[in-house]
Design a protein around this motif. Structure first.
Motif, mmCIF file in Angstrom:
data_model
loop_
_atom_site.group_PDB
_atom_site.id
_atom_site.type_symbol
_atom_site.label_atom_id
_atom_site.label_comp_id
_atom_site.label_asym_id
_atom_site.label_seq_id
_atom_site.Cartn_x
_atom_site.Cartn_y
_atom_site.Cartn_z
ATOM 1 N N LYS A 153 0.792 -1.151 -0.195
ATOM 2 C CA LYS A 153 -0.156 0.157 0.212
ATOM 3 C C LYS A 153 1.157 1.173 -0.226
ATOM 4 N N ALA A 154 2.097 1.718 0.720
ATOM 5 C CA ALA A 154 2.509 2.296 0.777
ATOM 6 C C ALA A 154 3.328 2.625 -0.086
ATOM 7 N N ALA A 155 3.668 1.481 -1.463
ATOM 8 C CA ALA A 155 4.651 1.636 -2.667
ATOM 9 C C ALA A 155 3.585 2.337 -3.053
ATOM 10 N N GLU A 156 1.933 1.949 -3.774
ATOM 11 C CA GLU A 156 0.875 2.832 -4.130
ATOM 12 C C GLU A 156 0.963 4.055 -4.198
ATOM 13 N N ASP A 157 0.731 4.295 -2.631
ATOM 14 C CA ASP A 157 0.967 5.646 -2.112
ATOM 15 C C ASP A 157 2.422 6.956 -2.482
ATOM 16 N N ILE A 158 3.603 6.271 -2.705
ATOM 17 C CA ILE A 158 4.425 6.935 -3.100
ATOM 18 C C ILE A 158 4.382 6.825 -4.322
ATOM 19 N N ASP A 159 3.317 6.024 -4.886
ATOM 20 C CA ASP A 159 3.443 6.220 -6.518
ATOM 21 C C ASP A 159 2.297 7.379 -6.718
ATOM 22 N N ALA A 160 1.488 7.587 -5.717
ATOM 23 C CA ALA A 160 0.679 8.248 -6.761
ATOM 24 C C ALA A 160 0.746 10.065 -6.385
ATOM 25 N N LEU A 161 2.097 10.108 -5.195
ATOM 26 C CA LEU A 161 2.465 11.166 -5.060
ATOM 27 C C LEU A 161 3.180 11.851 -5.919
ATOM 28 N N PRO A 162 2.003 13.185 -6.367
ATOM 29 C CA PRO A 162 2.817 14.263 -7.473
ATOM 30 C C PRO A 162 4.977 14.195 -7.124
ATOM 31 N N ARG A 163 5.206 13.593 -8.722
ATOM 32 C CA ARG A 163 6.287 14.241 -8.572
ATOM 33 C C ARG A 163 7.224 14.701 -10.391
ATOM 34 N N ALA C 146 24.997 -3.801 4.599
ATOM 35 C CA ALA C 146 24.776 -2.090 4.225
ATOM 36 C C ALA C 146 23.169 -2.004 4.088
ATOM 37 N N LEU C 147 23.391 -0.910 4.675
ATOM 38 C CA LEU C 147 21.891 -0.302 5.234
ATOM 39 C C LEU C 147 21.475 0.668 4.998
ATOM 40 N N PHE C 148 20.721 1.374 3.918
ATOM 41 C CA PHE C 148 20.108 2.103 3.002
ATOM 42 C C PHE C 148 18.720 3.092 3.897
ATOM 43 N N GLY C 149 19.183 4.193 3.475
ATOM 44 C CA GLY C 149 18.615 5.290 3.503
ATOM 45 C C GLY C 149 17.648 5.979 2.455
ATOM 46 N N THR C 150 16.774 6.792 2.600
ATOM 47 C CA THR C 150 16.236 8.255 1.082
ATOM 48 C C THR C 150 17.225 8.671 1.368
ATOM 49 N N THR C 151 17.326 9.275 0.296
ATOM 50 C CA THR C 151 17.792 10.707 0.786
ATOM 51 C C THR C 151 17.076 11.998 0.146
ATOM 52 N N ARG C 152 17.558 12.952 -0.208
ATOM 53 C CA ARG C 152 16.761 14.630 -0.053
ATOM 54 C C ARG C 152 16.665 14.668 -1.021
ATOM 55 N N GLN C 153 17.273 14.093 -2.347
ATOM 56 C CA GLN C 153 16.433 13.916 -3.219
ATOM 57 C C GLN C 153 15.093 13.400 -3.389
ATOM 58 N N PHE C 154 14.969 12.178 -2.920
ATOM 59 C CA PHE C 154 13.753 11.462 -2.995
ATOM 60 C C PHE C 154 13.395 12.387 -2.457
ATOM 61 N N LEU C 155 13.342 13.379 -1.615
ATOM 62 C CA LEU C 155 11.900 14.243 -0.649
ATOM 63 C C LEU C 155 12.172 14.970 -2.025
ATOM 64 N N ASP C 156 13.032 15.381 -2.677
ATOM 65 C CA ASP C 156 12.765 16.710 -3.296
ATOM 66 C C ASP C 156 11.590 15.617 -4.935
ATOM 67 N N TYR C 157 12.242 14.484 -5.452
ATOM 68 C CA TYR C 157 11.443 14.292 -6.297
ATOM 69 C C TYR C 157 9.970 14.187 -6.150
ATOM 70 N N ASN C 159 8.450 16.175 -4.340
ATOM 71 C CA ASN C 159 7.669 17.229 -3.804
ATOM 72 C C ASN C 159 7.894 17.018 -2.009
ATOM 73 N N LEU C 160 8.207 16.204 -1.834
ATOM 74 C CA LEU C 160 8.179 16.332 0.152
ATOM 75 C C LEU C 160 9.303 17.326 0.883
ATOM 76 N N LYS C 161 8.723 17.768 1.899
ATOM 77 C CA LYS C 161 9.835 18.514 2.475
ATOM 78 C C LYS C 161 10.450 17.865 3.514
ATOM 79 N N SER C 162 9.663 16.941 3.841
ATOM 80 C CA SER C 162 10.351 15.998 5.141
ATOM 81 C C SER C 162 9.849 14.515 4.813
ATOM 82 N N LEU C 163 11.052 13.974 5.613
ATOM 83 C CA LEU C 163 10.269 12.033 5.859
ATOM 84 C C LEU C 163 8.440 11.925 6.836
ATOM 85 N N ASP C 164 7.825 12.613 7.592
ATOM 86 C CA ASP C 164 6.772 13.024 8.048
ATOM 87 C C ASP C 164 6.202 13.136 7.167
ATOM 88 N N GLN C 165 6.195 13.901 6.022
ATOM 89 C CA GLN C 165 4.777 14.010 5.286
ATOM 90 C C GLN C 165 4.493 13.267 3.570
#
Lengths: 289, 221, 221
Positions: A153-163, C146-157, C159-165
């Motif tokens: 579901k989270a993957a679908e939500d992410i996919d739905a985000l404007p990008r 390896a442990l993976f995390g997301t980047t700021r570019q991910f958020l930018d792409y 359209n998010l300000k932070s992971l909370d969003q």
């Protein structure tokens, strides 16, 4: 990975299926649950045209995804899965995938084994005293299914985000003549002090020129006074003091005047006793440029 | 389509395109149902051009079409987006600066006397350009050499209220080397938190922002 | 500097920059003589944001700063500027990305455990190439995965300000158990589903997070 199709082969098999051509029996499949059932029947509750089957199967992201599909399609409660029924359907799919020679990921077979084990545990009578204590054999599977489902579901939500690119474009106006500005480097005060320390050490070694300690505010004031006198004119002694700086400021200015005089940088003049005192720089810039 | 809506879309297209767009290219963005005439697009260009008056971007026509660009007049600011940090100052420069700070007013000759070597003219220029030193007077000896002192900008840069806040010479002699072998280690990271700026030699003003969370305006000061 | 002139320069800078700009980055465009305060820059952003009302571009804040972008509503027209663009991603990739986003820091093995299938190397490559994920540390278990995390570019792409969003993660319900003492998962998540889900369900398989050599949360933000 798992369900990567081999397009031509899969397609031809799918066509064969739709034409009802009998496929060879699977005998190497070690799972007894399925054996003994007519194999080629496409599962009865698969309401999908056979040629679409391949596409559907390919669309599953693994055994958990397939199980979820089976559960959701029948509106079953994930917390109360009829294991026997779901297991039967799951095995049907596995069979079909096998029939179609889709490359079957090992994970699908592992799941088949898990299902079979859960089913058998549910069928086995439990000793009465253990009743209610033993965990529901389905619990672990349910947990995994739920866990997988929330990320699906989270993957679908992410996919739905404007990008970017798909929904949003960033702007980029042209900058004619993009020349590079060179900024001065940062300086660490400590580096400057270390540099000074090294000079002092060298100066001490070579013997002449002892740099002694003195209040730096006087040194600073010396420069300020000199600049005031930079016009070469005489200035009244009092005019060099700023009463608002308080006693300490006056002392600093006075010391700086003495230093400047000692250093032959200024002249101090007094026409007569008790007359006004005047000061003047001993040298000024030759030509104003 | 209303002219205003059309203007908006043309503006967005020109801002988003990575290259100039011709009128036919702009026209191709619309479908028949949009009912957008070539005249209307030409008018949009006209109105958008006017809307740039008094702003720092302009809509111009170049050989391959129309594009928005940054006005020449604001280049000094915009160019800092791509600014480059010069490499570090030489030890000679730092020594010179330190001597001026501690012995002001001082002539170049006097600096050379203490340092035991000549001071390159370029060093004095650099320090003057950065507005850290200035001529405060002249010594009354043959040649009338200039006397140098430090400036308010110098104090500001190092976050000092007055020169008194600098350590005394006696204290300086006691500064411990991080490593005696490297009297002036290129990076004295373990330095006490002195005002100087934390950071990025050689970094552009806007370098890889992803890895750089410490950028502050002081960096460019 | 007048507020209007400042607004103009900030507008031009944001339009010209190839990436979002933070307030400090904008401040770095000005010199002391410009007399531009941080407040004035913040105000410029505010006024420019307002000036976008009724237009097809908007000024938004994403993880790495402020940027102008074309509104979603006019994308259909703008998209015709680019004939073909890869904007679709496979479910496998999105699920992997979702796990990294919500469960970071996470190893590939842990992703596979939840998804029930192996994660193709090509997927990890794609995510790394797009700079949406990166290695943030290594788990202190055999093989040091390896442990993976997301980047700021991910958020930018996105359209998010932070992971909370990020959209809220669905909750997990508890299986009805005859004995509540032995409820299915002792660590069941009835907490509000926060983006960076702190609860590890298969606690057995996921080693103690305290042994991770991960970076600070800011790095991931």
């Amino acid at each position: 990975m798992s369900t990567e199709p081999q397009p031509t082969e899969a397609a031809s098999v799918a066509t064969a299926l739709s034409h009802g051509v009998e496929a060879p029996r699977q005998t190497e499949m070690p799972l007894a649950v399925v054996h003994g059932q007519p194999l080629l029947q496409i599962p009865q509750d698969l309401y999908i045209p056979p040629d679409a089957l391949e596409v559907i199967l390919e669309a599953f992201e693994g055994p958990l995804d397939l199980l979820l599909y089976l559960i959701r399609r029948q509106n079953l409660d994930i917390l109360d899965i009829p294991v026997a029924e779901i297991t039967r359907q799951y095995m049907d799919y596995i069979e079909v995938m096998h029939e179609m020679r889709l490359e079957l990921a090992a994970e699908y077979l592992v799941m088949a084994a898990i299902l079979a084990e859960i089913k058998s545990r549910l069928l086995l009578p439990r000793p009465p005293e253990e009743e209610g204590i033993e965990e529901d054999p389905r619990a672990e599977l349910v947990r995994r299914l739920q866990e997988y489902e929330r990320f699906k579901k989270a993957a679908e939500d992410i996919d739905a985000l404007p990008r970017l690119e798909r929904d949003i474009d960033v702007t980029q106006v042209f900058v004619p003549d993009r020349k590079v500005v060179r900024l001065p480097p940062p300086v660490d005060l400590r580096e400057m002090l270390l540099a000074l320390r090294d000079v002092l050490r060298r100066a001490e070694l070579s013997g002449h020129h002892e740099v002694e300690r003195e209040p730096l505010s006087v040194r600073q004031r010396m420069g300020e006074v000199l600049r005031k006198l930079g016009d070469g004119a005489f200035h009244r002694f009092e005019a060099l003091f700023d009463a608002s700086e308080g006693k300490l400021g006056v002392v600093v200015t006075f010391l700086s005047l003495l230093e400047l005089a000692k250093d032959s940088l200024i002249e101090i003049m007094q026409e007569a006793p008790l007359a006004a005192i005047y000061l003047k720089a001993r040298a000024i810039a030759e030509v104003t440029d | 389509m209303e002219q205003q809506e059309l203007n908006n879309i043309v503006e967005a297209a020109l801002l988003a395109a990575q290259q100039p767009l011709t009128l036919p290219m702009l026209a191709a963005l619309f479908q028949e149902a949009d009912e957008v005439s070539h005249d209307a697009i030409a008018r949009a260009i006209e109105e958008l051009t006017e809307a740039c008056e008094g702003r720092s971007i302009e809509l111009v026509e170049v050989a391959s079409g129309f594009r928005y660009q940054v006005r020449e007049s604001v280049h000094p600011w915009i160019a800092r987006l791509w600014a480059e940090r010069q490499t570090k100052y030489s030890r000679a420069l730092l020594e010179t600066l330190a001597l001026i700070a501690y012995r002001q007013p001082i002539t170049r000759g006097e600096i050379e006397q203490v340092r035991g070597v000549t001071v390159a003219t370029s060093i004095m220029h650099t320090l003057e350009e950065r507005e850290w030193i200035r001529i405060v007077g002249y010594r009354d000896v043959p040649g009338k050499p200039a006397l140098f002192g430090t400036t308010r900008q110098f104090l500001d840069y190092f976050n000092l209220k007055s020169l008194d806040q600098l350590p005394t010479l006696a204290e300086i002699r006691d500064i411990a080397d991080p490593d005696p072998q490297l009297a002036l280690a290129p990076d004295t990271d373990d330095a006490p938190a002195l005002p100087a700026d934390p950071v990025h030699h050689n970094a552009g003003a806007v370098p890889d922002a992803s890895t750089d969370t410490t950028r502050t305006p002081e960096d460019v000061a």
